[in-house]
Design an enzyme around this catalytic site. Structure first.
Site, PDB file in Angstrom:
ATOM      1  N   LYS A 280     -48.336 -16.966  -7.909  1.00  0.00           N
ATOM      2  CA  LYS A 280     -47.828 -17.715  -9.061  1.00  0.00           C
ATOM      3  C   LYS A 280     -48.737 -17.515 -10.267  1.00  0.00           C
ATOM      4  O   LYS A 280     -49.928 -17.231 -10.102  1.00  0.00           O
ATOM      5  CB  LYS A 280     -47.803 -19.223  -8.719  1.00  0.00           C
ATOM      6  CG  LYS A 280     -46.734 -19.626  -7.735  1.00  0.00           C
ATOM      7  CD  LYS A 280     -46.732 -21.136  -7.542  1.00  0.00           C
ATOM      8  CE  LYS A 280     -45.680 -21.565  -6.529  1.00  0.00           C
ATOM      9  NZ  LYS A 280     -44.305 -21.330  -6.963  1.00  0.00           N
ATOM     10  N   ARG A 354     -38.611 -22.251   2.684  1.00  0.00           N
ATOM     11  CA  ARG A 354     -37.475 -22.031   3.582  1.00  0.00           C
ATOM     12  C   ARG A 354     -37.906 -21.331   4.874  1.00  0.00           C
ATOM     13  O   ARG A 354     -37.266 -21.486   5.912  1.00  0.00           O
ATOM     14  CB  ARG A 354     -36.381 -21.243   2.838  1.00  0.00           C
ATOM     15  CG  ARG A 354     -36.842 -19.926   2.289  1.00  0.00           C
ATOM     16  CD  ARG A 354     -35.939 -19.383   1.196  1.00  0.00           C
ATOM     17  NE  ARG A 354     -36.208 -19.968  -0.117  1.00  0.00           N
ATOM     18  CZ  ARG A 354     -35.513 -19.670  -1.215  1.00  0.00           C
ATOM     19  NH1 ARG A 354     -34.517 -18.822  -1.164  1.00  0.00           N
ATOM     20  NH2 ARG A 354     -35.830 -20.224  -2.361  1.00  0.00           N
TER      21      ARG A 354
HETATM   22  N1  BES Z   1     -42.851 -24.830  -4.141  1.00  0.00           N
HETATM   23  C1  BES Z   1     -42.087 -23.918  -4.895  1.00  0.00           C
HETATM   24  C2  BES Z   1     -40.970 -24.593  -5.705  1.00  0.00           C
HETATM   25  C3  BES Z   1     -41.420 -25.312  -6.943  1.00  0.00           C
HETATM   26  C4  BES Z   1     -41.688 -24.630  -8.104  1.00  0.00           C
HETATM   27  C5  BES Z   1     -41.471 -26.677  -6.958  1.00  0.00           C
HETATM   28  C6  BES Z   1     -42.048 -25.311  -9.246  1.00  0.00           C
HETATM   29  C7  BES Z   1     -41.816 -27.367  -8.093  1.00  0.00           C
HETATM   30  C8  BES Z   1     -42.113 -26.688  -9.242  1.00  0.00           C
HETATM   31  C9  BES Z   1     -41.410 -22.912  -3.966  1.00  0.00           C
HETATM   32  O1  BES Z   1     -42.145 -22.567  -2.850  1.00  0.00           O
HETATM   33  C10 BES Z   1     -41.229 -21.668  -4.754  1.00  0.00           C
HETATM   34  O2  BES Z   1     -42.192 -21.088  -5.124  1.00  0.00           O
HETATM   35  N2  BES Z   1     -39.979 -21.310  -4.996  1.00  0.00           N
HETATM   36  C11 BES Z   1     -39.671 -20.168  -5.775  1.00  0.00           C
HETATM   37  C12 BES Z   1     -38.498 -19.480  -5.139  1.00  0.00           C
HETATM   38  C13 BES Z   1     -38.188 -18.147  -5.731  1.00  0.00           C
HETATM   39  C14 BES Z   1     -39.279 -17.161  -5.425  1.00  0.00           C
HETATM   40  C15 BES Z   1     -36.869 -17.680  -5.173  1.00  0.00           C
HETATM   41  C16 BES Z   1     -39.326 -20.629  -7.191  1.00  0.00           C
HETATM   42  O3  BES Z   1     -38.664 -21.651  -7.350  1.00  0.00           O
HETATM   43  O4  BES Z   1     -39.771 -19.980  -8.124  1.00  0.00           O
HETATM   44 MN    MN Z   2     -43.491 -20.993  -3.222  1.00  0.00          MN
END
Ligand code: BES
Ligand code: MN
Ligand code: ZN
Length: 499
Positions: A280, A354
């Protein structure tokens, strides 16, 4: 805080502070009229001077009000009478609690509980009073070295009821309110703790501690070896990139007969999500300590259920792991085999929630559940779609979805349904495996739900995406404890005890 019931003429009650509600345009609530009469129109004269109109958010502290026994009177603005609903009630109650907490009184008596919001009842009003007040008093300061102690904290808030015959129902509502508030606070605290303290092992310890509180609650922790034995390769592929061992927390509460099928709550317990190799951006990454809010809400709801001694069988399952980049971490393109036997192509290692949930959902089959609800901070897309007010809700069983929507409405912890149409499923097609772990552009919350739905075919299932609702960002950063109120209300309703 203690919440003794009060009844009778508020002007005759000896108390350090009497709370009275004023509607807009200096319109006195019933109890305020009584006190105004006893004080020979003292309140009316003060209000005429223009200090307060009665708008929502306004307040006025009065001393030496003649003709009554209270040492002070706190006037609270209720807003327009015709708009006075449960949400306006909560706002007024919250205001009275914050003003009282700053006023160095240890005891007060509140007549706001006599002012009935539209479409409400005594149970709802009393329970919401307690949860609202407790919310104002939550602090998280266990990681600070200099905590200013509150000199004379409020310890007792008397709540007025109009009719002694409703005392029993009111007492029950107060007890339920206290349990839900404590469960919500537990969820907040677990979530606010940083990733270096709140690890998967820490969550496991907390669950074991909860288990010691009641003989009806059995807790067991599966370690990586046991998960390996079960074939949970999707879950374990995530934790391989971390030095903290993954845990699968299994909590079984038996409040009903052995024959009755349990409700199962499954909570995402990512104690820190850096994204893995698909790392990230660094700005705001600290907030990914909150990626275990689903898990926290399962522990919090379980705690509330235990305290209320609900006559229901409830199972809480928490797959817990970190997601970090490492030489042994998942790589984009890796293919893993889940416990269900389905193979997954990991196109983005940041879609890890997931991966741990799918194995926990397969594990859930063994409980022969009446209904399964998973709760997860699953997608940033959900924050874009619904912001901070509603959790995302998807599911394969309409009745279950409707139950959750209703529980959200009555607890003020709302969700909004998104479609789980088959049309979206093909976005998960993979060239090399049974399914890809991301669905490409568009509908990110829905395709995440579609992914989970491939693992929930054997029972009634709903999914709550709490990415936008579980915590607040910015200056007031902190966990909200959601959706503990919604889930508690859902369980109460199933027991025939809710609103
Ligand atoms: N934990 C995150 C989701 C998230 C992001 C929650 C920002 C709260 C704020 C999750 O594990 C994630 O990173 N999801 C990705 C999925 C994507 C790679 C398809 C996302 O939402 O960017
Ligand atoms: Mn994630
Ligand atoms: Zn995550």
């Amino acid at each position: 805080m203690e919440y003794p019931l009060r009844s009778g003429d508020p002007s005759k009650l000896r108390t350090a502070c009497l709370v009275l509600g004023i509607f807009s345009k200096r319109n006195l609530s019933e109890p305020a009229i009584t006190v105004d009469k006893a004080s020979k129109s003292f309140l009316g004269r003060i209000l005429k001077k223009g200090d307060m109109d009665g708008k929502s958010g306004q307040f006025l502290m009065l001393y030496d009000v003649p003709g009554i026994r209270a040492e002070r009177v706190l006037l609270i603005g209720l807003g327009a009478k015709k708009d006075f609903d449960l949400s306006a009630y909560r706002k007024a109650m919250a205001k009275s609690a914050t003003i009282l907490s700053e006023s160095h009184t240890t005891e007060a008596a509140n007549t706001l509980s006599l002012v009935e919001p539209q479409g409400s009842d005594i149970y709802t009003q009393m329970r919401e009073s307690v949860t609202t007040i407790e919310r104002q008093f939550y602090r998280f300061d266990q990681c600070k070295s200099n905590v200013e102690e509150i000199k004379r904290p409020l310890k007792k808030m008397g709540l007025f009821i109009g009719d002694r015959r409703s005392a029993k129902r009111a007492e029950q509502a107060i007890a339920h309110g206290c349990a839900i508030a404590r469960g919500t606070s537990l969820a907040k605290t677990l979530a606010n703790l940083p990733g270096n303290i709140c690890t998967p092992s820490y969550l496991a310890k907390e669950a074991l501690a909860l288990g010691r509180q009641s003989p009806k609650l059995k807790v067991k922790i599966l370690d990586e070896k046991q998960m390996e034995g079960l074939g949970m390769r999707a879950l374990l592929s995530v934790s391989r990139g971390s030095r903290q061992p993954a845990k699968l927390i299994v909590m079984e509460y038996k409040g009903s007969s052995d024959k009755s099928k349990p409700v199962v709550l499954v909570g995402k317990g990512l104690t820190f999500d850096a994204g893995g190799i698909s790392i990230k951006p660094s700005a705001g990454m600290d907030e990914m300590k909150y990626d275990m809010c689903g898990a926290a809400s399962v522990l919090g709801t379980m705690a509330a259920c235990v305290e209320m001694a609900l006559p229901i069988n409830l199972v809480g399952i928490v797959p817990s792991s970190e997601n970090l980049p490492d030489g042994d971490a998942n790589k984009p393109g890796d293919i893993v085999t889940s416990m269900s036997g389905q193979t997954i192509e990991i196109l983005n290692t940041d879609a890890e929630g997931r991966l741990i949930l799918c194995d926990a959902l397969t594990y859930t089959e063994r409980f022969n559940p009446a209904a399964v609800i998973d709760i997860a901070t699953l997608t940033g897309a959900c924050v874009v779609a619904l912001g901070a007010h509603a959790s995302g809700l998807l599911g394969t069983d309409d009745a279950l979805v409707n139950e959750l929507l209703a529980a959200g409405e009555s607890s003020g912890d709302r969700a909004w349904q998104l479609p789980l149409w088959d049309d979206y499923q093909e976005q998960l097609d993979s060239n090399f495996a049974d399914i890809a772990n991301i669905g490409g552009k568009g509908g990110g919350t829905i395709t995440a739900g579609c992914f989970l739905s491939r693992f929930t075919k054997k029972y009634k299932w709903a999914h709550l995406d709490i990415a936008g609702t579980a915590w607040k960002s910015g200056a007031q950063k902190g966990a909200t404890g959601r959706p503990v109120p919604m889930l508690s209300e859902f369980l109460l309703k199933r027991c025939g005890l809710g609103k």
